[in-house]
Write a protein that holds these residues in place. Structure first.
Motif, mmCIF file in Angstrom:
data_model
loop_
_atom_site.group_PDB
_atom_site.id
_atom_site.type_symbol
_atom_site.label_atom_id
_atom_site.label_comp_id
_atom_site.label_asym_id
_atom_site.label_seq_id
_atom_site.Cartn_x
_atom_site.Cartn_y
_atom_site.Cartn_z
ATOM 1 N N PRO A 178 44.355 22.041 34.023
ATOM 2 C CA PRO A 178 42.920 21.907 34.286
ATOM 3 C C PRO A 178 42.252 23.270 34.392
ATOM 4 N N ALA A 179 40.968 23.338 33.985
ATOM 5 C CA ALA A 179 40.245 24.617 34.015
ATOM 6 C C ALA A 179 40.190 25.192 35.422
ATOM 7 N N GLU A 180 40.021 24.316 36.435
ATOM 8 C CA GLU A 180 39.956 24.786 37.819
ATOM 9 C C GLU A 180 41.257 25.464 38.228
ATOM 10 N N GLN A 181 42.387 24.881 37.821
ATOM 11 C CA GLN A 181 43.683 25.455 38.158
ATOM 12 C C GLN A 181 43.880 26.798 37.457
ATOM 13 N N LEU A 182 43.398 26.892 36.220
ATOM 14 C CA LEU A 182 43.511 28.143 35.495
ATOM 15 C C LEU A 182 42.662 29.221 36.140
ATOM 16 N N GLU A 183 41.478 28.866 36.622
ATOM 17 C CA GLU A 183 40.610 29.837 37.288
ATOM 18 C C GLU A 183 41.245 30.345 38.578
ATOM 19 N N VAL A 184 41.934 29.458 39.292
ATOM 20 C CA VAL A 184 42.634 29.874 40.513
ATOM 21 C C VAL A 184 43.748 30.847 40.173
ATOM 22 N N LEU A 185 44.455 30.593 39.065
ATOM 23 C CA LEU A 185 45.525 31.488 38.639
ATOM 24 C C LEU A 185 44.978 32.881 38.346
ATOM 25 N N LEU A 186 43.780 32.931 37.776
ATOM 26 C CA LEU A 186 43.176 34.217 37.414
ATOM 27 C C LEU A 186 42.323 34.754 38.553
ATOM 28 N N ASP A 187 42.858 34.694 39.774
ATOM 29 C CA ASP A 187 42.080 35.081 40.950
ATOM 30 C C ASP A 187 42.034 36.582 41.160
ATOM 31 N N THR A 188 42.768 37.348 40.364
ATOM 32 C CA THR A 188 42.776 38.800 40.518
ATOM 33 C C THR A 188 42.576 39.451 39.154
ATOM 34 N N PRO A 189 41.995 40.673 39.136
ATOM 35 C CA PRO A 189 41.843 41.385 37.860
ATOM 36 C C PRO A 189 43.176 41.594 37.152
ATOM 37 N N ALA A 190 44.257 41.773 37.922
ATOM 38 C CA ALA A 190 45.564 42.010 37.310
ATOM 39 C C ALA A 190 46.015 40.826 36.465
ATOM 40 N N MET A 191 45.833 39.597 36.975
ATOM 41 C CA MET A 191 46.239 38.415 36.220
ATOM 42 C C MET A 191 45.300 38.159 35.041
ATOM 43 N N ARG A 192 44.004 38.475 35.211
ATOM 44 C CA ARG A 192 43.077 38.329 34.092
ATOM 45 C C ARG A 192 43.463 39.280 32.963
ATOM 46 N N GLU A 193 43.805 40.508 33.350
ATOM 47 C CA GLU A 193 44.217 41.500 32.356
ATOM 48 C C GLU A 193 45.516 41.078 31.668
ATOM 49 N N ALA A 194 46.441 40.526 32.446
ATOM 50 C CA ALA A 194 47.723 40.097 31.872
ATOM 51 C C ALA A 194 47.521 38.985 30.844
ATOM 52 N N LEU A 195 46.693 38.005 31.189
ATOM 53 C CA LEU A 195 46.474 36.888 30.270
ATOM 54 C C LEU A 195 45.677 37.332 29.048
ATOM 55 N N ALA A 196 44.780 38.286 29.241
ATOM 56 C CA ALA A 196 44.038 38.814 28.096
ATOM 57 C C ALA A 196 44.980 39.491 27.109
#
Length: 290
Positions: free
Chosen positions: A2-20
Motif C-alpha cells: 500500500p502507498a501508505e506503507q511505502l511512505e512510512v518506509l521512506l520516513d528518512t532521507p537515507a531510505m528515500r535516497e536508497a530507493l531512488a
C-alpha cells in the motif's frame, strides 16, 4: 505494498535516497537488480529493509521492484516534502517560562535539604501538617504505599502533559537519519559522504541539548513535588519520629528488616518506596493508557 506503507518506509532521507538509487539502476523498474549492483550506494541494512518490506521481490536470478510506478509516484511526493523539511530544518528551541525557572530554583533549594538539616526540618514540618494525621490511621509501610501511588500518578501526568512528544520525535528522527546515513556511507567506503555527515552531526549538536531540555522540564516539576516527600520520609525515619511499634517490615527475600537497615545498597524505606512507586506507575500507565 500500500502507498501508505511505502511512505512510512521512506520516513528518512537515507531510505528515500536508497530507493531512488534502486529505481535508477533498474532503469525505472524494468530491469532486475542484485546486491552487487547497489552495494556502493546502499548499506546492507537498507537493502534488507527493502526486501523485508516487499519493495523488492525475488526472481530466479535477482530482484525487481514490486510496483515501480507506485515507487516513482511516492518518491516524487516525498521529494516535495523533503524540500519543505529542508526549508524548515531548524527545530524551534524549547523555551522555559519564568515559572519553569522558578521551579528549577526551588528544586535546587529543596535538594540541599538532603544535607542541610535546617531546610529538611522546615520542609518536613510543613509536610507533617498534612501527612501527620494519616500516620495516626495507617501503619508506616502503608503510608509509603499511598505516597508512592500519589507521586506515581502526578509524575505520569506531568510527564505526559509537559513533554512535547512531537518535537522529541523530530529530534530522534533527525539523529536516527544521520546515524543511518553514516552507516551506509561507511559500508560503501564513501569518505566524502562521511566527512559531510560528520559536519552535519557537529551542526546538529544542539539537538542533544534540545532533547535534554525537553526531558528535563517535566522532571523539574516532578522533583519539586517529590523531594519534599523524600525529605519527610527521611525526617520520619532518621529523626526518630516513628511510632513505638514502627520498627520495620518483612520484605520478600530479605525477611524482617528495620527501616534504617540496608537492603542491597539502600535503606529499607527507600527500597520499599521504589518498589511501590514502580508498580504503581506501571499500573497507572496501563489503566489510563498513558
Amino acid at each position: 505494498m500500500p502507498a501508505e506503507q511505502l511512505e512510512v518506509l521512506l520516513d528518512t532521507p537515507a531510505m528515500r535516497e536508497a530507493l531512488a538509487v534502486v529505481l535508477e539502476r533498474t532503469d525505472g523498474g524494468s530491469e532486475e537488480i542484485q546486491w552487487n549492483d547497489v552495494s556502493d550506494a546502499l548499506s546492507s541494512g537498507q537493502w534488507g529493509r527493502l526486501i523485508g518490506q516487499d519493495v523488492l521481490v525475488g526472481t530466479s536470478s535477482g530482484f525487481v521492484l514490486a510496483n515501480p510506478d507506485q515507487v516513482r509516484d511516492v518518491l516524487d511526493g516525498t521529494e516535495v516534502d523533503a524540500s519543505a523539511e529542508n526549508q524548515a530544518d531548524d527545530i524551534e528551541p524549547e523555551m522555559w517560562t519564568w515559572y519553569d525557572k522558578a521551579a528549577g530554583l526551588g528544586v535546587l533549594i529543596l535538594f540541599m535539604g538532603y544535607w542541610n538539616s535546617q531546610i529538611r526540618n522546615v520542609v518536613a514540618s510543613i509536610d507533617d501538617l498534612v501527612l501527620g494525621p494519616i500516620t495516626d490511621v495507617l501503619p508506616f509501610y502503608a503510608i509509603i504505599i499511598v505516597l508512592a501511588v500519589v507521586t506515581g500518578l502526578y509524575s505520569t501526568v506531568l510527564q505526559s502533559t509537559l513533554m512535547d512528544h512531537k518535537k522529541m520525535q523530530t529530534y530522534q528522527d533527525r539523529m536516527n537519519d544521520l546515524k543511518e546515513r553514516r552507516e551506509a556511507a561507511k559500508e560503501r567506503g564513501d569518505d566524502e559522504a562521511l566527512e559531510r555527515i560528520q559536519k552535519e552531526q557537529i551542526e546538529a549538536a544542539g539537538d542533544q541539548l534540545g532533547m535534554v531540555k525537553l526531558q528535563f522540564r517535566p522532571m523539574v516539576w516532578i522533583m519539586l513535588l517529590t523531594i519534599p516527600v523524600f525529605l519527610w520520609l527521611r525526617w520520619k525515619v532518621r529523626g526518630g519520629h516513628l511510632g513505638a511499634g514502627e520498627t520495620g517490615m518483612v520484605l520478600p527475600l530479605a525477611g524482617s528488616v528495620g527501616w534504617q537497615d540496608t537492603v542491597g545498597l539502600m535503606p529499607t524505606w527507600i527500597v520499599w518506596y521504589f518498589l511501590c512507586s514502580m508498580a504503581s506507575r506501571q499500573l497507572i500507565q496501563k489503566t489510563f493508557d498513558i
